[in-house]
Write an enzyme that holds these catalytic residues in place. Sequence first.
Site, PDB file in Angstrom:
ATOM      1  N   ARG A 189       0.777  -1.242   0.046  1.00 48.56           N
ATOM      2  CA  ARG A 189       0.005   0.099  -0.087  1.00 48.56           C
ATOM      3  C   ARG A 189       0.959   1.095   0.130  1.00 48.56           C
ATOM      4  O   ARG A 189       2.003   1.405   0.522  1.00 48.56           O
ATOM      5  CB  ARG A 189      -0.908   0.306   1.375  1.00 48.56           C
ATOM      6  CG  ARG A 189      -2.191  -1.168   1.284  1.00 48.56           C
ATOM      7  CD  ARG A 189      -3.033  -0.579   0.028  1.00 48.56           C
ATOM      8  NE  ARG A 189      -4.093  -1.533   0.033  1.00 48.56           N
ATOM      9  CZ  ARG A 189      -4.256  -2.682  -0.887  1.00 48.56           C
ATOM     10  NH1 ARG A 189      -3.379  -2.704  -1.732  1.00 48.56           N
ATOM     11  NH2 ARG A 189      -5.371  -3.210  -0.955  1.00 48.56           N
TER      12      ARG A 189
ATOM     13  N   HIS B 180      -1.984   0.800  -9.770  1.00 52.04           N
ATOM     14  CA  HIS B 180      -2.662  -0.177  -8.980  1.00 52.04           C
ATOM     15  C   HIS B 180      -3.083  -1.329  -9.659  1.00 52.04           C
ATOM     16  O   HIS B 180      -4.199  -1.614  -9.389  1.00 52.04           O
ATOM     17  CB  HIS B 180      -3.529   0.555  -8.032  1.00 52.04           C
ATOM     18  CG  HIS B 180      -3.939  -0.135  -6.511  1.00 52.04           C
ATOM     19  ND1 HIS B 180      -4.177   0.352  -5.288  1.00 52.04           N
ATOM     20  CD2 HIS B 180      -3.888  -1.614  -6.473  1.00 52.04           C
ATOM     21  CE1 HIS B 180      -4.346  -0.755  -4.577  1.00 52.04           C
ATOM     22  NE2 HIS B 180      -4.109  -1.975  -5.154  1.00 52.04           N
TER      23      HIS B 180
HETATM   24  P1  NDP Z   1      -1.927 -11.920   4.264  1.00 54.14           P
HETATM   25  O1  NDP Z   1      -2.670 -11.096   5.603  1.00 54.14           O
HETATM   26  O2  NDP Z   1      -2.117 -13.352   3.879  1.00 54.14           O
HETATM   27  O3  NDP Z   1      -0.210 -11.733   4.391  1.00 54.14           O
HETATM   28  C1  NDP Z   1       0.079 -10.640   5.336  1.00 54.14           C
HETATM   29  C2  NDP Z   1       1.526 -10.967   5.654  1.00 54.14           C
HETATM   30  O4  NDP Z   1       2.072  -9.578   6.339  1.00 54.14           O
HETATM   31  C3  NDP Z   1       1.932 -12.244   6.595  1.00 54.14           C
HETATM   32  O5  NDP Z   1       2.920 -12.993   6.517  1.00 54.14           O
HETATM   33  C4  NDP Z   1       2.060 -11.330   8.177  1.00 54.14           C
HETATM   34  O6  NDP Z   1       2.699 -12.172   8.887  1.00 54.14           O
HETATM   35  C5  NDP Z   1       2.744 -10.190   7.334  1.00 54.14           C
HETATM   36  N1  NDP Z   1       2.873  -9.121   8.652  1.00 54.14           N
HETATM   37  C6  NDP Z   1       1.619  -8.421   8.955  1.00 54.14           C
HETATM   38  N2  NDP Z   1       1.983  -7.665   9.715  1.00 54.14           N
HETATM   39  C7  NDP Z   1       3.225  -7.606  10.026  1.00 54.14           C
HETATM   40  C8  NDP Z   1       4.105  -6.890  10.758  1.00 54.14           C
HETATM   41  N3  NDP Z   1       3.720  -6.075  11.708  1.00 54.14           N
HETATM   42  N4  NDP Z   1       5.656  -7.433  10.783  1.00 54.14           N
HETATM   43  C9  NDP Z   1       5.932  -8.132   9.841  1.00 54.14           C
HETATM   44  N5  NDP Z   1       4.884  -9.044   9.007  1.00 54.14           N
HETATM   45  C10 NDP Z   1       3.758  -8.894   9.201  1.00 54.14           C
HETATM   46  O7  NDP Z   1      -2.225 -10.905   3.191  1.00 54.14           O
HETATM   47  P2  NDP Z   1      -2.093 -11.164   1.522  1.00 54.14           P
HETATM   48  O8  NDP Z   1      -0.633 -11.693   1.013  1.00 54.14           O
HETATM   49  O9  NDP Z   1      -3.427 -11.592   0.996  1.00 54.14           O
HETATM   50  O10 NDP Z   1      -2.133  -9.695   1.019  1.00 54.14           O
HETATM   51  C11 NDP Z   1      -0.867  -8.817   1.367  1.00 54.14           C
HETATM   52  C12 NDP Z   1      -1.175  -7.454   0.932  1.00 54.14           C
HETATM   53  O11 NDP Z   1      -1.180  -7.173  -0.494  1.00 54.14           O
HETATM   54  C13 NDP Z   1      -2.657  -6.891   1.148  1.00 54.14           C
HETATM   55  O12 NDP Z   1      -2.981  -6.579   2.346  1.00 54.14           O
HETATM   56  C14 NDP Z   1      -2.661  -5.825   0.112  1.00 54.14           C
HETATM   57  O13 NDP Z   1      -2.122  -4.754   0.663  1.00 54.14           O
HETATM   58  C15 NDP Z   1      -1.572  -5.928  -0.960  1.00 54.14           C
HETATM   59  N6  NDP Z   1      -2.195  -6.335  -2.432  1.00 54.14           N
HETATM   60  C16 NDP Z   1      -1.943  -5.513  -3.223  1.00 54.14           C
HETATM   61  C17 NDP Z   1      -2.483  -5.752  -4.456  1.00 54.14           C
HETATM   62  C18 NDP Z   1      -2.089  -4.582  -5.696  1.00 54.14           C
HETATM   63  O14 NDP Z   1      -2.448  -4.952  -6.666  1.00 54.14           O
HETATM   64  N7  NDP Z   1      -1.055  -3.933  -5.501  1.00 54.14           N
HETATM   65  C19 NDP Z   1      -3.368  -6.758  -4.892  1.00 54.14           C
HETATM   66  C20 NDP Z   1      -3.482  -7.623  -3.920  1.00 54.14           C
HETATM   67  C21 NDP Z   1      -3.215  -7.445  -2.539  1.00 54.14           C
HETATM   68  P3  NDP Z   1       1.993 -13.490   9.781  1.00 54.14           P
HETATM   69  O15 NDP Z   1       2.407 -14.498   8.639  1.00 54.14           O
HETATM   70  O16 NDP Z   1       3.004 -13.913  10.823  1.00 54.14           O
HETATM   71  O17 NDP Z   1       0.749 -13.205   9.961  1.00 54.14           O
END
Ligand code: NDP
Length: 309
Positions: A224, A272
């Site tokens: 984001r 995006h």
């Molecule tokens: P998930 O919720 O499956 O994965 C999030 C990951 O981030 C997890 O591994 C989580 O850790 C990690 N995480 C969260 N908070 C922290 C932190 N404070 N420190 C370290 N690691 C952290 O999300 P998705 O993979 O489905 O999607 C990720 C993001 O991708 C979405 O939120 C969106 O913002 C972005 N996105 C962008 C798109 C685009 O077209 N540009 C399209 C789709 C998504 P843990 O495994 O330990 O929970």
Amino acid sequence: MSIAIIDPGKDVSDWVAALHAHDSALKVEVWPEIAEPEKVEFALCWNHPEGVLPQFPNLKCISSLGAGINHLLNDPSRPPQVPLVRLVDNALKQSMAEYVMAGVLEHFRRFKDYRQLQSRTQWKELPIPDISTLGVGIMGCGEIGRYVAQKLFNFGFSVCGWSRTRKGREKFPVYVGNGELETFLSRTDFLVCLLPLTPETENILNRMRFDQLPAGAYLINVGRGSHLVEADLLSALDCGQLSGALLDVFRQEPLPEQHPFWGHSKIAMTPHIASVTNPDSAAEQIVANYHRALSGEPLLNLVDVECGY
Ligand code: NDP
């Protein structure tokens, strides 16, 4: 009983068709044309206007129309007792993998440099490192990040991940938490942000973190826009600590015309589109969640509102 799609300004006829393809008996309505708000039990939202959700007093589930859920968490009028779900979709993962792979390969194989040589009619070979020595670090090793990381690993890059909690299920190293972030960054020539936006991850792409990367590292932000401190990116590019950046997401979208990113020679941008939800692929889980919500079964891809993702 009905599903309301709330995605202002968008033609959502493909979503309606995709939902009906999975259950022709569904009643699907498109906001603001909702005949009986009290019959809406499931809301599908993308950039919905604040204040709209309380119009539906019998909601059993609110679903994002994408993987991200910030638009829902940021809405103070969202009824807190109604569970939130999001999309986890193979087509979305594959599309993101294509984008990140293209960004990494484009920079690694120096296509931009070759285009410049071509414009000067220069026939010249440029050196490139061995792929196995190139570190690609995926920040956010969740549903999408893991998939992308695995593809890059299979391709031959030296991949590592960074996440919040330890799981120990990957073939590549995954660093965990702020305590291991510096080590993760120190072996990352290509930094890919696939984090969700939370209070902990906002502004995480900042000058201090850029300086912990090897000199000349490359940034790909597909998380984001608010992950990135924009002025810090510009200063890291100007001094050469970062060699370039590929950005798909921005603090303000569309990016304002006068924004310095537009004309920057080291910044590549897309609007995006890194991975766009495909209704045909995602409809099945939405219909499944609709029926689960009605019958009280556990929901798929439930959001942990406390964690913010
Ligand atoms: P998930 O919720 O499956 O994965 C999030 C990951 O981030 C997890 O591994 C989580 O850790 C990690 N995480 C969260 N908070 C922290 C932190 N404070 N420190 C370290 N690691 C952290 O999300 P998705 O993979 O489905 O999607 C990720 C993001 O991708 C979405 O939120 C969106 O913002 C972005 N996105 C962008 C798109 C685009 O077209 N540009 C399209 C789709 C998504 P843990 O495994 O330990 O929970």
